[in-house]
Design an enzyme around this catalytic site. Sequence first.
Site, short mmCIF file in Angstrom:
data_model
loop_
_atom_site.label_atom_id
_atom_site.label_comp_id
_atom_site.label_asym_id
_atom_site.label_seq_id
_atom_site.Cartn_x
_atom_site.Cartn_y
_atom_site.Cartn_z
N LEU A 7 0.85 -1.16 -0.28
CA LEU A 7 -0.18 -0.07 -0.06
C LEU A 7 0.71 1.34 -0.04
O LEU A 7 1.62 1.71 0.86
CB LEU A 7 -0.93 0.00 1.31
N GLY A 8 0.92 2.07 -1.12
CA GLY A 8 1.84 3.34 -1.14
C GLY A 8 3.00 2.73 -1.99
O GLY A 8 4.00 2.35 -1.45
N TYR A 9 3.16 3.36 -3.30
CA TYR A 9 4.18 2.91 -4.14
C TYR A 9 5.17 4.13 -4.08
O TYR A 9 5.45 4.72 -5.41
CB TYR A 9 3.66 2.59 -5.44
N SER A 14 8.04 1.29 -3.42
CA SER A 14 8.77 0.69 -4.76
C SER A 14 10.10 0.04 -4.41
O SER A 14 10.31 -0.85 -5.29
CB SER A 14 9.04 2.02 -5.80
N GLU A 185 10.94 13.57 4.21
CA GLU A 185 9.50 13.39 4.43
C GLU A 185 8.84 14.08 3.26
O GLU A 185 9.41 14.94 2.79
CB GLU A 185 9.04 13.80 5.79
N LYS A 200 10.96 8.72 16.55
CA LYS A 200 12.07 7.46 16.54
C LYS A 200 12.54 7.34 17.88
O LYS A 200 12.64 6.12 18.42
CB LYS A 200 13.24 7.73 15.44
N GLY A 297 16.27 6.31 2.65
CA GLY A 297 16.62 6.06 1.42
C GLY A 297 15.79 4.81 0.99
O GLY A 297 15.45 3.91 1.67
N1 HSE Z 1 12.83 11.47 6.59
C1 HSE Z 1 13.49 10.31 7.11
C2 HSE Z 1 14.81 10.48 7.44
C3 HSE Z 1 13.39 9.01 6.48
O1 HSE Z 1 15.43 11.42 6.91
O2 HSE Z 1 15.56 9.91 8.36
C4 HSE Z 1 13.45 7.74 7.23
O3 HSE Z 1 13.07 7.53 8.24
#
Ligand code: HSE
Length: 419
Positions: A7-9, A14, A185, A200, A297
């Site tokens: 869900l979400g490409y 991808s 993001e 996180k 990434g």
């Molecule tokens: N935007 C996040 C980062 C992606 O730069 O760490 C990975 O969680």
Amino acid sequence: MVNVSVLGYGVVGSGVVDILKKNGKSIKTRAGEDIKVKRILDIRDFPESEYKELFTKNADDVFNDESIKIVVETIGGIGIAYEYTKRALKSGRHVVTSNKELVATHGPELLKIAQENNVRYLFEASVGGGIPIIRPLRQCLAANMITGITGILNGTTNYILTRMKKDGMDFDEALKGAQKNGYAEADPTADIEGHDACRKIAILSSIAYNEFVNYKNIPTEGIKNISLTDMKYADALNCTIKLIGHSRKTKDGIYAWVSPAMVGKDMPLAGVNDVFNAIVVYGDAIGEAMFYGPGAGKFPTASAVVADIIDIVSHPEDGFKNNWQDHNGNTLELTDPSGIAAKYFVRVKSTDQKEAKRAVLAEFGEDVKYLRLPDSETEDEFGFVCGKMPERQFALSVERLKKSGKVDEVVNKIRVLEG
Ligand code: HSE
């Protein structure tokens, strides 16, 4: 054969589809079964994609297909991703995600739903991109009382800070590079203002301390105010500026913060550059262990998602024990980190530097260490590092210094990280 739906490409989704295809043979050996992407749900069209016959815009094509046993949620956010995750778990499907916002916001509820439905909800990719950290924390280090976590948890900001420092790039240009590489993001504010790192550290702390740590209670500051001049001062202090996520469990409770910090060049975190992340975990048996690798990434993050899929295929019964208790609906109260003592670096502009230094001394005491940069552009200012003091006392001292009339401006203030 196990059928999966993605869900979400986007960047990560991808990557998941590509890895499952490219490494299909070795994945089958490890999982014990072929893993096939049966459906890809996305609202966009991908007419050129080699997988174009798998795309659908209709979620019912996924949820009405009884042959789909695992759902990969790489949509992001807490809107439709939340609804689809609940729907998938309630329909008896395992869910794998890279969605840290969803895990940090609704993790306890989603884990509970997963348990009630005898399925798994896995999120290795939600922290540290490709770095193995969730599983090591909850399995390999399970024997430890975890007492602390300190890490560089956002790839975008670490990339920006590295490009600024190494190439003298300005902030906006460095951000564009991070976006081009697929690190940032959709709305990079979450990266820059520290919210992503905050979610996180909340997820890691929840696993480490067996309590659901609500990210909304974690004081968070991003990197928007960090300039090239601050980086020069950092260099003069033998430090590097990094965006740090930090939590500790003490006898008084759990506290956490996210903020830029001066990291001594002799500390391992100082050498973590570009999109790399690193997480130092402190445990009573292990001492400390550092986990290092690409923090964002397409393929690094997809690597973690696919590993979770393989884990489910090979161990479908192995649930994540839900110890993220939320204290009868009340969020765990965190200790206020402003009572914790630390050193701080401060930049002060003043036309009368002697007078300004006297005011600094009066406010911050004898432990103050001054420094000046050689360039003409900072002639009217100086920096100093104060002795260890609680953050709230430091903040009051800065306010009094500003009001003293002895300094023209407090240009910036940055925490100094201690090991
Ligand atoms: N935007 C996040 C980062 C992606 O730069 O760490 C990975 O969680």
